[in-house]
Write an enzyme that holds these catalytic residues in place. Structure first.
Site, PDB file in Angstrom:
ATOM      1  N   GLU A  70      -5.122  -2.569   6.144  1.00 52.30           N
ATOM      2  CA  GLU A  70      -6.488  -2.724   5.654  1.00 52.30           C
ATOM      3  C   GLU A  70      -7.429  -3.178   6.775  1.00 52.30           C
ATOM      4  O   GLU A  70      -8.629  -2.919   6.737  1.00 52.30           O
ATOM      5  CB  GLU A  70      -6.502  -3.751   4.505  1.00 52.30           C
ATOM      6  CG  GLU A  70      -7.431  -3.378   3.384  1.00 52.30           C
ATOM      7  CD  GLU A  70      -7.236  -4.221   2.131  1.00 52.30           C
ATOM      8  OE1 GLU A  70      -7.107  -3.634   1.050  1.00 52.30           O
ATOM      9  OE2 GLU A  70      -7.212  -5.452   2.223  1.00 52.30           O
ATOM     10  N   HIS A 110      20.578   3.678   6.512  1.00 43.38           N
ATOM     11  CA  HIS A 110      21.325   4.700   5.775  1.00 43.38           C
ATOM     12  C   HIS A 110      20.395   5.633   5.002  1.00 43.38           C
ATOM     13  O   HIS A 110      20.844   6.416   4.171  1.00 43.38           O
ATOM     14  CB  HIS A 110      22.328   4.021   4.837  1.00 43.38           C
ATOM     15  CG  HIS A 110      23.346   3.224   5.589  1.00 43.38           C
ATOM     16  ND1 HIS A 110      24.632   3.662   5.837  1.00 43.38           N
ATOM     17  CD2 HIS A 110      23.241   2.012   6.202  1.00 43.38           C
ATOM     18  CE1 HIS A 110      25.272   2.745   6.542  1.00 43.38           C
ATOM     19  NE2 HIS A 110      24.462   1.738   6.778  1.00 43.38           N
ATOM     20  N   LYS A 120     -11.785   3.326  -6.687  1.00 46.27           N
ATOM     21  CA  LYS A 120     -12.331   2.540  -7.804  1.00 46.27           C
ATOM     22  C   LYS A 120     -13.522   3.261  -8.438  1.00 46.27           C
ATOM     23  O   LYS A 120     -13.632   3.337  -9.661  1.00 46.27           O
ATOM     24  CB  LYS A 120     -12.785   1.157  -7.312  1.00 46.27           C
ATOM     25  CG  LYS A 120     -11.645   0.261  -6.876  1.00 46.27           C
ATOM     26  CD  LYS A 120     -12.185  -1.113  -6.517  1.00 46.27           C
ATOM     27  CE  LYS A 120     -11.148  -1.938  -5.802  1.00 46.27           C
ATOM     28  NZ  LYS A 120     -11.679  -3.176  -5.255  1.00 46.27           N
TER      29      LYS A 120
END
Ligand code: PA5
Length: 434
Positions: A287, A308, A422
């Site tokens: 951010e 793995h 948003k």
């Protein structure tokens, strides 16, 4: 050893010229940060925060934590992003790996998290767990208007009031929010909840050393005084520019690697307790730096688990990555590989060795393989996992992030990009005004 040591020799080789060339840029970034003359300088409260935390604040937080501990079997921390990840990272790093399978005890209620997703099943299952239980809520939102925690809080408040009664519920809810602004501040004032303030000049992802992180960490039974002391020590250690400023060195190395074409940084740990530290770190760096079409992409892996799964890609995939490994020098316990007479699994060559020795050899072997495979490797060695070292680690990453963001040429303290989803979501949900 110190709480934290940084080794860059296995990375320097890949970008030595860029590293040597960026010293002036790093020094300028530190001056900009410490003098508060750069972009986002109204969000620099975290720089001197550890040294400014008062005994009174610590005592008050501990008193609130004690009240919640004494009255609750579960305490739900409601928050998202910077209002969630720091506490989750520290509490996970300091907890027994199997803590959730033990019954709650009167001294240490189980700390749960909500409001960090909008999963309907998550919400319903949390309600199911808390039905008929003694629980409390710490609701955390700087803006006081974030959708995810607002939904979770509305539901949990209703359940708590139904179970405990409206009056008693007030003593079981603590709000952490802006001093004046926002819906949560208004609600807390109206209802009479105990509140803590998130300082105006501290952004969400830099707020773990404010009540945002300190209260949930104290409720989980950890010593926040030691956490702050570790951060204070690192604040002093990373003050000003010097060869020994590990925040400066880390910021320089990662920027040098970025300039040499390494666009992805993988934060790796060899201890499952550090999983959420990776999540916190991803937010801090992602951010802060991912803007203006720039920025190292922060990824995180848990080793040896992910060797793995992701190991193949890291060893032989596109050579645009570098690794930063967090290594815990000394585990708090000692366990050895047992001997077995039949030795059908062929493991007796390890008999008597500490599990940690096997882990450390896996770490060394991985470092050698990845460096050979063209992956620069930095190593951050923490002495042991405790409050003090975690406080140091938090402040180290924050300081390095500020320096690194300024070196990159972005404002590390805003996040305009997170508004895009948003706006669409609000419009789709027909929120008034969108
Ligand atoms: O770092 C940030 O600013 C964000 O991650 C916020 O912490 C997050 O969006 C939550 O915001 P708020 O605390 O306002 O609810």
């Amino acid at each position: 050893m110190k709480a934290l040591e940084l080794q860059i020799d296995k990375a320097l080789y890949f970008a030595e010229k860029q590293f040597n060339d960026n010293l002036d840029a790093a020094r300028a970034a530190i001056t900009t940060l410490e003098e508060g003359t750069g972009a986002g300088n109204d969000f620099l409260g975290w720089v001197k925060l550890p040294g400014e935390i008062t005994e009174e604040l610590i005592d008050r937080i501990n008193a609130t934590a004690k009240r919640l501990q004494e009255n609750c079997d579960y305490v739900v921390c409601v928050g998202i992003g910077g209002s969630y990840l720091g506490a989750k990272a520290v509490n996970t790093a300091l907890a027994d790996n199997f803590e959730y399978y033990y019954a709650p005890n009167p001294k240490e209620p189980k700390v749960l998290y909500a409001g960090q997703n909008i999963g309907e099943e998550y919400t319903a299952e949390l309600e199911k767990l808390l039905t008929g239980k003694k629980f409390g809520i710490i609701v955390i939102s700087k803006s006081g208007t974030t959708t995810e925690p607002a939904i979770a809080f509305r539901i949990l408040k209703e359940l708590l009031e139904k179970q405990a009664g409206k009056e008693a519920a007030k003593d079981l809810i603590v709000a952490i929010t802006d001093a004046q602004k926002g819906a949560l501040r208004t609600l807390a004032t109206q209802e009479g909840y105990e509140t803590y303030v998130i300082p105006d000049n501290v952004g969400g992802r830099f707020s773990v050393l404010t009540p945002v992180g300190l209260l949930p960490i104290a409720v989980a039974g950890h010593d926040i005084k030691k956490l702050v002391a570790g951060a204070v020590e690192m604040e002093k250690e990373t003050l000003h520019d010097s060869e020994n400023n590990i925040a400066e060195v880390y910021a320089r190395m990662r920027n040098a690697l970025y300039q040499s074409g390494k666009k992805v940084e993988i934060l790796a740990n060899f201890d499952p307790k550090l999983h959420y530290f990776g999540e916190w770190w991803k937010q801090l760096y992602g951010e802060s730096e991912g803007k203006d079409q720039k920025g190292i992409f922060p990824a995180a892996v848990d080793f040896t688990t992910d060797l793995h799964s992701m190991g193949q890609w890291i060893q032989e995939g596109e050579r645009t990555i570098f690794e930063t490994v967090i290594s815990v020098a000394e585990p708090a316990v000692e366990r050895r590989v047992p001997s077995d007479e039949a030795n059908l699994d062929g493991l007796n060559y390890l008999a008597g060795k500490r599990i940690d020795e096997v882990n450390k050899m896996a770490e060394l072997g991985t470092q050698m393989a990845h460096v050979d495979g063209g992956v620069p490797n930095m190593r951050l060695v923490i002495k042991t996992l405790n409050e003090h070292t975690l406080g140091a680690l938090i402040y180290f990453f924050e300081k390095a992030c500020g320096i690194s963001g300024y070196m990159l040429g972005v404002n590390p303290f805003n996040q305009p990009g997170v508004e895009a989803y948003k706006k669409n979501m609000f419009k789709l949900l027909k929120k008034p005004g969108y």
